[in-house]
Design a protein around this motif. Structure first.
Motif, mmCIF file in Angstrom:
data_model
loop_
_atom_site.group_PDB
_atom_site.id
_atom_site.type_symbol
_atom_site.label_atom_id
_atom_site.label_comp_id
_atom_site.label_asym_id
_atom_site.label_seq_id
_atom_site.Cartn_x
_atom_site.Cartn_y
_atom_site.Cartn_z
ATOM 1 N N THR A 1 0.814 -1.223 0.000
ATOM 2 C CA THR A 1 0.000 0.000 0.000
ATOM 3 C C THR A 1 0.846 1.272 0.000
ATOM 4 O O THR A 1 0.518 2.254 -0.679
ATOM 5 N N LEU A 2 1.950 1.311 0.737
ATOM 6 C CA LEU A 2 2.788 2.512 0.770
ATOM 7 C C LEU A 2 3.445 2.740 -0.590
ATOM 8 O O LEU A 2 3.518 3.880 -1.077
ATOM 9 N N LEU A 3 3.902 1.662 -1.213
ATOM 10 C CA LEU A 3 4.508 1.764 -2.540
ATOM 11 C C LEU A 3 3.504 2.317 -3.546
ATOM 12 O O LEU A 3 3.812 3.256 -4.298
ATOM 13 N N PHE A 4 2.305 1.761 -3.585
ATOM 14 C CA PHE A 4 1.305 2.221 -4.549
ATOM 15 C C PHE A 4 0.825 3.641 -4.244
ATOM 16 O O PHE A 4 0.469 4.392 -5.155
ATOM 17 N N GLY A 5 0.806 3.997 -2.957
ATOM 18 C CA GLY A 5 0.449 5.370 -2.613
ATOM 19 C C GLY A 5 1.440 6.359 -3.192
ATOM 20 O O GLY A 5 1.048 7.422 -3.698
ATOM 21 N N ASP B 1 11.904 5.906 -5.445
ATOM 22 C CA ASP B 1 12.919 5.404 -4.513
ATOM 23 C C ASP B 1 12.820 3.880 -4.428
ATOM 24 O O ASP B 1 12.121 3.338 -3.569
ATOM 25 N N LEU B 2 13.516 3.179 -5.322
ATOM 26 C CA LEU B 2 13.415 1.717 -5.382
ATOM 27 C C LEU B 2 13.981 1.019 -4.146
ATOM 28 O O LEU B 2 13.365 0.081 -3.631
ATOM 29 N N PRO B 3 15.161 1.438 -3.619
ATOM 30 C CA PRO B 3 15.640 0.779 -2.385
ATOM 31 C C PRO B 3 14.660 0.951 -1.222
ATOM 32 O O PRO B 3 14.417 0.009 -0.458
ATOM 33 N N GLY B 4 14.089 2.154 -1.077
ATOM 34 C CA GLY B 4 13.101 2.363 -0.032
ATOM 35 C C GLY B 4 11.861 1.518 -0.251
ATOM 36 O O GLY B 4 11.325 0.924 0.692
ATOM 37 N N ALA B 5 11.398 1.446 -1.512
ATOM 38 C CA ALA B 5 10.217 0.638 -1.828
ATOM 39 C C ALA B 5 10.459 -0.836 -1.513
ATOM 40 O O ALA B 5 9.590 -1.526 -0.965
ATOM 41 N N ALA B 6 11.662 -1.324 -1.847
ATOM 42 C CA ALA B 6 11.964 -2.742 -1.607
ATOM 43 C C ALA B 6 12.031 -3.057 -0.117
ATOM 44 O O ALA B 6 11.447 -4.055 0.346
ATOM 45 N N THR B 7 12.717 -2.210 0.661
ATOM 46 C CA THR B 7 12.872 -2.516 2.088
ATOM 47 C C THR B 7 11.544 -2.413 2.842
ATOM 48 O O THR B 7 11.241 -3.266 3.684
ATOM 49 N N VAL B 8 10.730 -1.401 2.537
ATOM 50 C CA VAL B 8 9.473 -1.266 3.280
ATOM 51 C C VAL B 8 8.487 -2.353 2.874
ATOM 52 O O VAL B 8 7.774 -2.900 3.719
ATOM 53 N N THR B 9 8.447 -2.708 1.587
ATOM 54 C CA THR B 9 7.511 -3.745 1.145
ATOM 55 C C THR B 9 7.896 -5.105 1.718
ATOM 56 O O THR B 9 7.052 -5.826 2.263
ATOM 57 N N VAL C 1 17.879 10.659 -2.113
ATOM 58 C CA VAL C 1 17.682 11.967 -2.738
ATOM 59 C C VAL C 1 16.192 12.253 -2.917
ATOM 60 O O VAL C 1 15.708 13.354 -2.649
ATOM 61 N N SER C 2 15.433 11.244 -3.398
ATOM 62 C CA SER C 2 13.978 11.363 -3.564
ATOM 63 C C SER C 2 13.321 10.239 -2.773
ATOM 64 O O SER C 2 12.924 9.217 -3.330
ATOM 65 N N PRO C 3 13.252 10.370 -1.446
ATOM 66 C CA PRO C 3 12.776 9.269 -0.605
ATOM 67 C C PRO C 3 11.309 8.928 -0.841
ATOM 68 O O PRO C 3 10.515 9.787 -1.217
ATOM 69 N N LEU C 4 10.995 7.657 -0.622
ATOM 70 C CA LEU C 4 9.602 7.220 -0.701
ATOM 71 C C LEU C 4 8.779 7.942 0.355
ATOM 72 O O LEU C 4 7.668 8.416 0.091
ATOM 73 N N VAL C 5 9.311 8.029 1.563
ATOM 74 C CA VAL C 5 8.702 8.804 2.645
ATOM 75 C C VAL C 5 9.806 9.631 3.297
ATOM 76 O O VAL C 5 10.683 9.072 3.954
ATOM 77 N N PRO C 6 9.814 10.942 3.109
ATOM 78 C CA PRO C 6 10.852 11.759 3.737
ATOM 79 C C PRO C 6 10.871 11.584 5.254
ATOM 80 O O PRO C 6 9.819 11.533 5.898
ATOM 81 N N VAL C 7 12.070 11.466 5.816
ATOM 82 C CA VAL C 7 12.204 11.294 7.265
ATOM 83 C C VAL C 7 11.579 12.479 8.002
ATOM 84 O O VAL C 7 11.022 12.320 9.099
#
Length: 459
Positions: A67-71, A203-211, A256-262
């Motif tokens: 859901t976070l990735l698709f959002g 942000d593919l690394p962020g998408a992969a780790t959170v999913t 640089v372009s995070p999936l969810v900025p900290v």
């Protein structure tokens, strides 16, 4: 058209709201519509008893995990586009599920239903929040959305029992098809596309780790519910999920372009608003599970009668959702979260007085009705808090976080309460203990709101 001016939405906005609410209600129904039909599906398609839980788990894994990735994808590539694509997948997968001839086909359909839910829910919510400006109109829209989603979860249990008893379990899938087609026909004419002018990189690394982290966490919770919290396999998956989510945070702090900025994750409204929402969904949906056990295992109700008994809970959630925006306007979101949590806790705690005879049914009905009102005050307060103060280009991310919170809460609740209830030799004493724990969790969520969500953050 500013809400502060007290204006009502125009005709187009009413159509937008109607289309989005219908879609969200349908998705909420899907969470619970198959619950009472699982034994019948198992007999019809040859599922082993141990495999029945995968009908729910396969849906939950894909719905919460993606859901976070698709959002975020909706933020980048167009919310309406993702919303419509998800609805098309939902309609097709529901048709496939209704036509399933074996376990493999049914489980595949459930996975795609979950993926469609992961796409449609955050995209629909972000379309709603970007269509209505911050203030009373958005609060009212989110209140109606929360009421219908919570009512949909309850309605799913009722509708699943009715369709399975009167027609066939297959209609629990088929019912989605005409609704999806209707929304697909109307939505493109009333909903405007919403996407940024400049498109940042995904942000593919962020998408992969959170999913992967969410998938591991939810699978671990499911295993714990099946085999107990001392299961080595469950603990390994849970640990892997936690480590991957920690890795996600580390990745986001450097991306640089995070999936969810900290910086967004550190916002009190986002962090503690989502905490309140997680607890609200975890406790109320798991309470439905506990009361289903009480009705069927203690009072010997049929699945249909048990499902119909939750009609009053659905009524309470609708009333709570319609009242929430008024309570927020008259007080604040923080006060609404606290009042709703206290009402839900009091109603839940009263259920420890349930006996082993049907004379206590009036208490169950009254408590679930009042608890439904309190729970909806919290849910609407959570949605308003978690999406306030963010620009439009981050609304898909914010609603993706909120949707992820909702789906993790729904997924976590039943395994947690099931493990507590099954730890006792007697089903009635196990349910009573789980009710006390459920109440304590609600109160803990209310305390976090009091301590950490200051008046200036949620006013």
């Amino acid at each position: 058209m500013r809400e502060s001016e007290g204006l009502r939405p125009d005709g187009r906005l009413r159509l937008v709201l109607g289309v989005l609410l219908v879609a969200q209600f349908m998705l909420a129904v899907d969470f619970s519509i198959l619950n009472v039909a699982l034994p019948v599906i198992g007999e019809g398609l040859g599922f082993p008893l141990s495999g029945l839980q995968w009908i729910a788990t396969s849906f939950a894994l894909s719905a919460a995990g993606f859901t976070l990735l698709f959002g975020r994808i909706a933020d980048l590539f167009g919310r309406r586009r993702v919303f419509l694509a998800g609805l098309a997948v939902l309609g097709l997968s529901s048709l496939a599920g209704g036509l399933a001839t074996g376990p493999e086909m049914l489980l595949t359909a459930r996975v795609f239903q979950g993926l469609a839910t992961a796409a449609v829910t955050p995209a629909g919510l972000s379309l709603l929040t970007t269509s209505f400006p911050e203030g009373p109109l958005r609060q009212r829209a989110l209140g109606l959305n929360g009421a219908l989603m919570s009512a949909g979860f309850t309605a799913g249990a009722v509708l699943g029992g009715v369709l399975t008893s009167l027609l066939s379990w297959r209609w629990a899938f088929f019912v989605n098809v005409p609704v999806a087609l209707a929304v697909l026909a109307i939505a493109p004419t009333v909903i405007k596309e919403s996407r940024p002018v400049t498109r940042p990189r995904l942000d593919l690394p962020g998408a992969a780790t959170v999913t992967l982290g969410l998938l591991a966490l939810i699978y671990g919770l499911t295993r714990a519910g099946e085999h107990g919290w001392d299961s080595a396999t469950a603990l390994i998956w849970l640990a892997a999920g936690v480590l991957l989510l920690i890795a996600f945070y580390a990745v986001e702090s450097r991306a640089v372009s995070p999936l969810v900025p900290v910086s967004v994750l550190k916002k009190r409204t986002v962090a503690w608003g989502n905490t309140a929402g997680l607890i609200a969904f975890l406790t109320e949906t798991s309470l439905v599970f506990l009361m289903t056990l009480h009705l069927q295992e203690v009072l010997d109700f049929s699945p249909l009668a048990a499902g119909l008994s939750f009609g009053v809970l659905g009524l309470g959630t609708v009333i709570g959702g319609s009242l929430a925006s008024r309570v927020i306007a008259a007080t604040s979101t923080r006060t609404t979260l606290i009042a709703g949590g206290l009402l839900q806790a009091a109603a839940t705690l009263s259920l420890v007085a349930l006996g082993t005879s049907s004379t206590g049914l009036w208490l169950l009905l009254a408590a679930t009705f009042a608890g439904g009102i309190g729970n909806m005050l919290v849910i609407v307060g959570f949605m308003v808090t978690a999406t306030t103060g963010l620009p439009d280009h981050e609304q898909g991310m914010a609603t993706g976080l909120a949707t992820m919170t909702q789906q993790i809460g729904i997924t976590m609740g039943t395994p947690v309460m099931s493990a507590i209830a099954s730890a006792h030799t007697g089903i009635h004493s196990g349910i009573t203990t789980a009710i006390v724990v459920n109440t304590a969790i609600v109160l803990a969520g209310t305390v976090t709101t009091v301590l950490f969500l200051g008046r200036e953050q949620a006013s």
